[in-house]
Design a protein around this motif. Structure first.
Motif, PDB file in Angstrom:
ATOM      1  N   GLU A 133       0.821  -1.220   0.000  1.00 48.81           N
ATOM      2  CA  GLU A 133       0.000   0.000   0.000  1.00 48.81           C
ATOM      3  C   GLU A 133       0.853   1.268   0.000  1.00 48.81           C
ATOM      4  O   GLU A 133       0.365   2.347  -0.313  1.00 48.81           O
ATOM      5  CB  GLU A 133      -0.932   0.019   1.222  1.00 48.81           C
ATOM      6  N   ALA A 143      -1.984   4.008  -3.910  1.00 47.22           N
ATOM      7  CA  ALA A 143      -3.205   3.672  -3.168  1.00 47.22           C
ATOM      8  C   ALA A 143      -4.255   4.781  -3.269  1.00 47.22           C
ATOM      9  O   ALA A 143      -5.429   4.534  -3.005  1.00 47.22           O
ATOM     10  CB  ALA A 143      -2.879   3.390  -1.704  1.00 47.22           C
ATOM     11  N   THR A 147      -7.205   0.457  -5.818  1.00 42.27           N
ATOM     12  CA  THR A 147      -7.301  -0.444  -4.678  1.00 42.27           C
ATOM     13  C   THR A 147      -6.149  -1.436  -4.777  1.00 42.27           C
ATOM     14  O   THR A 147      -5.895  -1.991  -5.842  1.00 42.27           O
ATOM     15  CB  THR A 147      -8.643  -1.206  -4.709  1.00 42.27           C
TER      16      THR A 147
END
Length: 156
Positions: A133, A143, A147
């Motif tokens: 992420e 991010a 997603t």
């Protein structure tokens, strides 16, 4: 009655998959694009070693709750490394011939307003503990544009 214009059909999502396998002490990866086409496999080096992951874990989980003077100094040093970690994660996936092509299509889809996602599939714990992420390119964290998720791949 107010006439409403017809709703535009929703844009087709762009779900990208990255499959990572371990072969001995090394990793290989390949992308699977939305229509099922697969990229060539490429060697993958996981960018954050255990020490870096432990530092990040300390920063995110412990530092926020128990701050002392020494902790602030340690945290300041770690904060200088966060951007580099994010770039290293990005480069591990996208700074190769296959990854560069896929990244361009992924960012084009995100820029066009399509729902984009990157699913990282593997059976390897070392793959799943990477902080994907945090990936960032020149425009910032990925991010914020897609997603990012993990998936435990079936061993078979």
């Amino acid at each position: 009655m107010f006439p409403f214009p017809p709703l535009a059909p929703p844009l087709k999502p762009y779900p990208l998959r990255l499959i990572i396998h371990r072969q001995g002490d090394a990793y290989t990866a390949h992308f699977v694009e939305p229509e099922g086409q697969e990229s060539e496999s490429f060697p993958l080096t996981l960018p954050l070693d255990k020490a870096a992951r432990d530092d990040l874990s300390w920063y995110l989980e412990q530092y926020v709750g128990f701050v002392g003077e020494g902790d602030r100094a340690h945290a300041s040093k770690l904060e200088l490394r966060i951007d580099g970690w994010g770039r290293a994660l990005h480069d591990a996936l996208f700074e190769n011939a296959e990854g560069a092509r896929v990244h361009m299509r992924l960012m084009d889809a995100a820029g066009a307003g399509r729902a984009t996602s990157l699913t990282i599939g593997s059976v390897e714990p070392e793959v799943h503990v990477q902080p994907w992420e945090m990936m960032r390119d020149r425009q910032g964290p990925l991010a914020f544009r897609m997603t990012i998720r993990r998936q435990l791949q079936a061993a078979g």
